[in-house]
Every structure is written in C-alpha cells, then in structure tokens.
Motif scaffolding. Structure first.
Motif, PDB file in Angstrom:
ATOM      1  N   GLU A   1     -40.650  61.458  20.552  1.00 29.10           N
ATOM      2  CA  GLU A   1     -39.711  62.170  21.416  1.00 29.10           C
ATOM      3  C   GLU A   1     -39.058  61.159  22.350  1.00 29.10           C
ATOM      4  N   PHE A   2     -37.778  60.938  22.124  1.00 25.50           N
ATOM      5  CA  PHE A   2     -37.043  59.941  22.897  1.00 25.50           C
ATOM      6  C   PHE A   2     -36.368  60.586  24.098  1.00 25.50           C
ATOM      7  N   PRO A   3     -36.109  59.812  25.144  1.00 24.75           N
ATOM      8  CA  PRO A   3     -35.390  60.364  26.300  1.00 24.75           C
ATOM      9  C   PRO A   3     -33.947  60.702  25.943  1.00 24.75           C
TER      10      PRO A   3
ATOM     11  N   VAL B   1     -28.900  54.946  20.984  1.00 24.81           N
ATOM     12  CA  VAL B   1     -29.573  54.407  22.169  1.00 24.81           C
ATOM     13  C   VAL B   1     -30.709  53.465  21.795  1.00 24.81           C
ATOM     14  N   PHE B   2     -31.445  53.787  20.729  1.00 32.36           N
ATOM     15  CA  PHE B   2     -32.595  52.994  20.304  1.00 32.36           C
ATOM     16  C   PHE B   2     -32.432  52.563  18.854  1.00 32.36           C
ATOM     17  N   GLN B   3     -33.034  51.425  18.535  1.00 26.02           N
ATOM     18  CA  GLN B   3     -33.044  50.962  17.153  1.00 26.02           C
ATOM     19  C   GLN B   3     -34.421  50.433  16.808  1.00 26.02           C
ATOM     20  N   ALA B   4     -34.883  50.793  15.610  1.00 26.57           N
ATOM     21  CA  ALA B   4     -36.167  50.290  15.116  1.00 26.57           C
ATOM     22  C   ALA B   4     -35.949  49.002  14.333  1.00 26.57           C
ATOM     23  N   PHE B   5     -36.805  48.029  14.564  1.00 31.15           N
ATOM     24  CA  PHE B   5     -36.793  46.771  13.820  1.00 31.15           C
ATOM     25  C   PHE B   5     -38.087  46.716  13.015  1.00 31.15           C
TER      26      PHE B   5
END
Length: 409
Positions: A338-340, A359-363
């Motif tokens: 659960e992301f902000p 907003v976010f990225q997975a590496f």
C-alpha cells in the motif's frame, strides 16, 4: 544520468514573434510518441529530408530548437540508428543568414552566407551545428512540411543522458516550447493552432516489439482537445509564461498532499528560481523540488512506510540517483504494497492525482529495491516526464490553459 536534463537553454534564439512557416491547413494531425527502451526519455519519431530519414527526438516542452545529430558530426554521441545525412536529401539546404529565423539571436551565428546555432543546456550539454531547411514529416507521409527550420548537430559535447551506449535510439531534441518562432508549435502553427496534447505511456517498447504499433500519440490542433470520461473530470489550471525571452511553460502549484494531508509548504516556495511557478518539462525525466518542498514529501513517505509496515529507508541505494529507497527482499510483492497517495494541487482547484507507477519504481536484481522517483533541486521546481505518465496533458497556448485528465496511454 545527470540531475537536470533538457532544461531551458542558456542561450536563446530570439526572433520576431509573428513569424511562422505557413503550410496547408491540416486537422487531426498527430505523431507517434514512445518511451525509449532502458531509458527514462520519451521520443517522437519524425522524418527529415527527401526521401525521409526517420529519427527519434526527445519530446521536450522546455526547449524550442529542434535538432538532430547529422552524419558529418565531428564530436558525436552513440546512436543506434543511421543519422540524417544531408548529402542524400534532394530538398536540403543551409539556412541563409538573411532568413527571418537567423536574425538577432544569441544562439545564432553567421558563417559566410549561412546560419549556425549553439545550444547549451544547464546540465552541460553543448550542441553546435548548422541551421538548416528541409522537408519535415510528422506521423505519416500525408503531413509533409517543406522548408522546416532545424539544427544539424555537428559538434555535440557532453551528451550522456539519453543512454550512453550503442543501444541509444535518440539522436536529438523535438522542441515544442513557447515564445519562439523556431518552435514546432509556431513553425507549424497553421495546423497546431498553438495547442497540443500528449499522454506519456507507462510501458517501455522495444524496437522490434510485435506491439510496437500500440504507441501513444502526440496530437495537434482540433485533435488535441480532451474530454471528461467515465465520471473522471478534466482538470484546468492557467498555463503561465515567463519573461518575453523565456520559452518555458509554467503552472502555479499551490500545495502538495500525501494521504489526504496537506504538507507544510509555503506556496511561495513553488515559485523559487523563476518567480512564476512549476516548470512543465517533458524533456526532464523526473520531477524535482527545492529542498523546502522536497523534504516534507520525503518525510511524509518515510512516515507512511514506517507506520504501515515498520520499514526503514535504506542508507545507501544501488540506484544511485534517488535519495529514498527501500529493500524488497523478504517483503510483499510490489503489487501488494500500500503506497502513499500523492496529489499536486494547482491554481483553480485543479488536482493531479499521481498513480503509484508515476511516483515509485521497482528495481529488480541485483538491487531488489524500490525508490521514490522525485529528486531534490538546488534551484527550480519542475514537473518531469515520469510523473506525467498516464495523464492526457493539453497545452492550449492561445487560451493560456493547461488541462489534464487521467488516461491509460
């Protein structure tokens, strides 16, 4: 990648404001828009010359001169596709020094009877070459524009940001900024009608992908209009301009909220660096805020993950360019986290709600982490391409309006 890329040039080509290159009226004109493989940049594919050579140019709302690296370059950067070679175009010619687009600009230089150009970007890229005229093809052969003015890059230094290896598909910049008649927006004003819209795709397409035709589109003129759909309302805020010699688009950002709570940021902070507002820059990969705005965002994200999961941020990250990252090892799959919820609140009660993947990225391996894809800046606040994905953005320069609505691109 450097922290600032494709921001407004330090040298401007300043020219008579009413000059345009007239072409026959077209309605519904559009051009394909892609996200480069293994790169944070988005590009437009256009044809130059007769017969046309198709090149891929960074889609850049924060600069005006369109240029491509040419075959005769002395200082070159790696490009995976063959460069444009003027010798093989039957319609190519140098821009004469008495042409209206070669008068009185800091970026223009006379060389005998012809006109040269210099573009220096804030991140150190320095492009020199010949201003030229040739047939320009947008989208398909139905939209051929004769005598389009563009730069033929011959001395291209410090160009590291596109992708500094032989897989780089990008050979230059597609300039669509304002207040400069060299911009595509003004040169082709008879069908752009000084308005354009785009939706940056989330997916990365490979060159030979069987779904390559599923690219997004850059629309001009009447086809650029956007509408509310499925109960989702188009948001509208004033599109602002800087000084007469500033080709940058701005919007007034009043506040930022995380999980419904407004962050303690004085609105005057969002005008830092220019006195106008937040720069709208599709040619810069990531959104940047000055420290007074970035720190509250970072603190709100840290608080969210600490209270929700007990997670602490990594002290050092493998990604290198991002300040706030979390390890994914032995944790829920990224899709189960659960992301902000992050929202930008613009003038006129316009709200841009950013999707998680903006907003976010997975590496993945070997880093196995995810990061906040917003960076701190020493000078300006800037809305970059990564935070625009899956938003249909309409720039209506004539009406001074910026409109946007969520859309799957």
């Amino acid at each position: 990648m450097s922290k600032t890329t494709m921001t407004p040039p330090l040298f401007f080509i300043t020219l008579p404001a009413l000059f345009v290159v007239l072409v026959s009226a077209h309605h519904g004109v559009r051009a394909p828009l892609f996200r480069a493989l293994r790169s944070p940049f988005f590009y437009v594919e256009v044809g130059i010359g007769s017969p046309p050579v198709y090149v891929k140019l960074v889609f850049d709302t924060a600069s005006t001169t369109t240029w491509t690296q040419c075959a005769a370059c002395n200082t070159c950067f790696p490009v995976a596709i063959p460069p444009f070679d003027p010798k093989f175009s039957s319609t190519y010619r140098r821009l004469p020094e008495n042409h209206p687009l070669c008068r009185g600009g800091y970026g223009t230089e006379h060389s005998g009877k012809f006109c040269n150009f210099t573009m220096e970007y804030i991140d150190g890229q320095l492009i020199r070459g010949q201003l030229s005229l040739d047939t320009f093809v947008l989208g398909s052969s139905k939209h051929k524009v004769p005598d389009f003015v563009f730069g033929c890059g011959l001395d291209d230094k410090n160009v590291l940001d596109f992708l500094n290896d032989t897989h780089n598909p990008i050979s230059g910049v597609f300039g669509i900024g304002m207040n400069d008649p060299t911009s595509i927006l003004y040169q082709l004003s008879s069908f752009t009608e000084l308005k354009f819209s785009y939706c940056l795709p989330l997916r990365v397409y490979e060159e030979n992908d069987h779904q390559h035709h599923h690219h997004a589109w850059l629309h001009f003129g009447k086809e650029a209009e956007i509408k509310s759909h499925d109960g989702v309302v188009v948001q509208i805020t004033p599109l602002l301009a800087g000084r007469w010699d500033d080709n940058t688009y701005y919007a007034k950002l009043n506040a930022i909220s995380v999980n419904g709570l407004f962050l303690p940021i004085d609105p005057i902070v969002f005008t830092r660096g220019n006195g106008v507002g937040v720069v709208l820059d599709s040619g810069t990969p990531y959104t940047m805020f000055v420290e007074e705005a970035y720190t509250p965002i970072r603190e709100a994200v840290v608080k969210h993950f600490l209270e929700k999961y007990g997670w602490e941020a990594m002290k050092t990250s493998g990604s290198g360019n991002f300040d706030l990252c979390y390890k994914m090892v032995h944790r829920p799959a990224i899709g189960d986290v659960e992301f902000p919820e992050l929202k930008f609140h613009f003038e006129g009660e316009a709200v841009m709600e950013l999707i998680r993947d903006a907003v976010f990225q997975a590496f993945g391996h070997p880093m196995n982490e995810f990061c906040l894809m917003i960076q701190s800046s020493l000078s300006d606040n800037l809305l970059g391409a990564f935070q625009m994905v899956n938003q249909r953005m309409l720039f209506d320069v004539g009406a001074s309006k910026l409109s946007f609505v969520p859309q799957s691109c």
